[in-house]
Design an enzyme around this catalytic site. Structure first.
Site, PDB file in Angstrom:
ATOM      1  N   GLY A 208       0.716  -0.980   0.146  1.00  0.00           N
ATOM      2  CA  GLY A 208       0.176   0.037  -0.218  1.00  0.00           C
ATOM      3  C   GLY A 208       0.708   1.073  -0.083  1.00  0.00           C
ATOM      4  N   ASN A 209       0.193   2.251   0.378  1.00  0.00           N
ATOM      5  CA  ASN A 209       1.162   3.541   0.561  1.00  0.00           C
ATOM      6  C   ASN A 209       0.731   4.112   1.398  1.00  0.00           C
ATOM      7  OD1 ASN A 209      -0.744   5.751  -0.717  1.00  0.00           O
ATOM      8  ND2 ASN A 209      -0.692   4.033  -2.705  1.00  0.00           N
ATOM      9  N   HIS A 210       0.764   5.505   1.729  1.00  0.00           N
ATOM     10  CA  HIS A 210       0.652   6.359   2.943  1.00  0.00           C
ATOM     11  C   HIS A 210       0.027   7.896   2.848  1.00  0.00           C
ATOM     12  CE1 HIS A 210       4.241   4.856   5.042  1.00  0.00           C
ATOM     13  NE2 HIS A 210       4.623   4.902   4.344  1.00  0.00           N
ATOM     14  N   ALA A 275      -3.666   8.336  -4.710  1.00  0.00           N
ATOM     15  CA  ALA A 275      -2.497   7.709  -5.448  1.00  0.00           C
ATOM     16  C   ALA A 275      -1.782   5.436  -5.030  1.00  0.00           C
ATOM     17  CB  ALA A 275      -1.360   7.231  -3.610  1.00  0.00           C
TER      18      ALA A 275
END
Ligand code: PMT
Length: 401
Positions: A208-210, A275
């Site tokens: 995943g990402n932030h 994102a």
């Protein structure tokens, strides 16, 4: 400018309450119909006679009139108002608004509001700086309240600093701008993507990402406030859905791709703030991968590029807006993405800028248009950044017509 608008003014108990009379006068002069709610403490600072005289209506303070049982219905006030401005908003009132405390008419009415809410804080500089106040302000901004920051100057305490309530004419001008903006997207449909995507490795783990979704949700909320029909396609977040926004939840990049492609045709614009993962595991294990002594490799394959796909299929009257999150050669990379994905404009944010990008309540952006125009903005709350982006989108839309 405010002709026919219903504006509710909430006055809480601070020395700046005397300025509320000038605010009401200005709003009435500009054509608005104004009603005033005062907290019991506000009446120590300015009389209800003054406020009733300038607003041309009786002032509301209590839930009901003990003499005749007349009920001041906060729900119908919420339905009546086109804007609710709390000025001055004391630290105490802001704290209660942030936490949903409803122990006076001003606060119960706030909780019933369907229209834009504006707060003009006024307090001593140390109260303003206190982490509790700052955190309450952030909460209110997350809830969609517009905060008119107090300018610095001489305070009632004799100290110099930030905390003076903004001048009444400036508050009135802010309200007028809200109405101008609100009209600007009526009849338009805008698709927004937000948040991260999670690419499953096995039933337990993902890549995943932030992204928190804050930027995309702020855009969706502001678009809805301006009258657009908003379709928010969001990766996993824990944010509340902005009022008036239709939400489609997705998890992985492939789901986001399918959801966007399915719905793009009926829209006037797509703002691609999510994102989205660029790579996803080639295979998802059906069982939890067991811990072992050997190193483990996961083969990744590229995901489909949503923005590029929309760039190919968009019609003349449709607009696509991308984001670029960069760590190096920021401007050049963003310009490349603008071309490669056939976007009408791209919003660059760099992880090298403090207060920009993932998770924070602020962002620092540069907007790059197809014609090469570049506009750089300072660090601002994501809510305000959203307004700037939407102003540019509206301009580009009108150029297309
Ligand atoms: O959510 P927050 O915590 O508020 O943070 C906001 C943000 C930093 C996520 C946001 O401001 C932002 O920059 N979003 C885009 C992040 C990103 O993926 O940038 P990118 O440079 O990798 O992608 C360029 C563009 O292509 C983006 O519009 C992206 O949505 C789009 N894209 C990317 C990959 C893919 N498979 N499909 C896409 O459409």
């Amino acid at each position: 400018m405010l002709k026919g608008k219903h504006i509710l003014v909430g006055v809480s108990g601070g020395i700046a309450a005397y300025k509320a009379a000038a605010l009401v006068r200005t709003l009435v002069k500009d054509g608005a119909e104004v009603r005033v709610i005062m907290t019991p403490v506000a009446k120590h600072f300015i009389t209800s006679l003054t406020m009733a005289t300038v607003s041309k209506h009786p002032v509301l303070t209590e839930f009901y009139n003990p003499e005749n049982g007349d009920w001041n219905n906060h729900v119908s006030l919420g339905l009546w108002a086109d804007a609710y401005v709390v000025a001055p908003a004391t630290a105490n009132t802001l704290a209660k608004m942030a936490h949903g405390i409803a122990d006076n008419l001003l606060l119960t009415t706030y909780l019933s509001m369907r229209c834009p809410v504006i707060a003009a804080p006024a307090m001593d500089m140390d109260m303003w700086k206190h982490p509790a106040t700052q955190s309450n302000l952030q909460t209110l901004q997350k809830h969609g309240v517009h905060i008119i920051e107090p300018p610095a100057g001489e305070l009632a305490s004799g100290l110099e600093g930030k905390g003076r309530m903004e001048e009444p004419e400036k508050i009135a001008a802010f309200i007028e701008r809200l109405f101008v903006k609100k009209k600007s997207l009526a009849g338009k449909t805008v698709l927004v993507t937000a948040g991260p995507t999670y690419e499953a490795i096995d039933p337990v783990r993902f890549i995943g990402n932030h992204s928190s979704g804050k930027m995309g949700y702020a855009l969706a909320g502001s678009l809805a406030n301006r009258g657009a029909q908003v379709l928010l396609i969001s990766g996993p977040t824990s944010l509340p859905v902005p009022r008036g926004v239709e939400l489609v939840r997705v998890t992985a990049a492939a789901e986001m791709y399918a959801a966007v492609i399915e719905r793009f045709a009926g829209t006037d614009a797509a703002i691609l703030c999510a994102a989205v993962a660029d790579y996803t595991p080639e295979k998802k294990s059906t069982h939890k991968i067991k811990r072992g002594k050997e190193s483990l490799s996961i083969t990744l394959k590229p995901t489909a590029d949503i923005a590029a796909a929309l760039g190919k299929q968009k019609q003349k009257n449709q607009l696509t807006v991308g984001f670029a999150l960069e760590t190096d050669n920021e401007l050049a990379n963003a310009q490349k993405k603008l071309q490669a994905k056939n976007l009408d404009l791209i919003v660059l944010n760099s992880l090298n800028d403090e207060g920009a990008g993932f998770g924070s309540d602020t962002n620092k952006i540069t907007i790059i248009k197809k014609d090469g125009t570049v506009v750089t903005c300072p660090v601002l709350p994501k809510q305000e950044v959203a307004e700037i982006i939407i102003d540019t989108v509206v301009d580009v839309m009108s150029e297309k017509v």
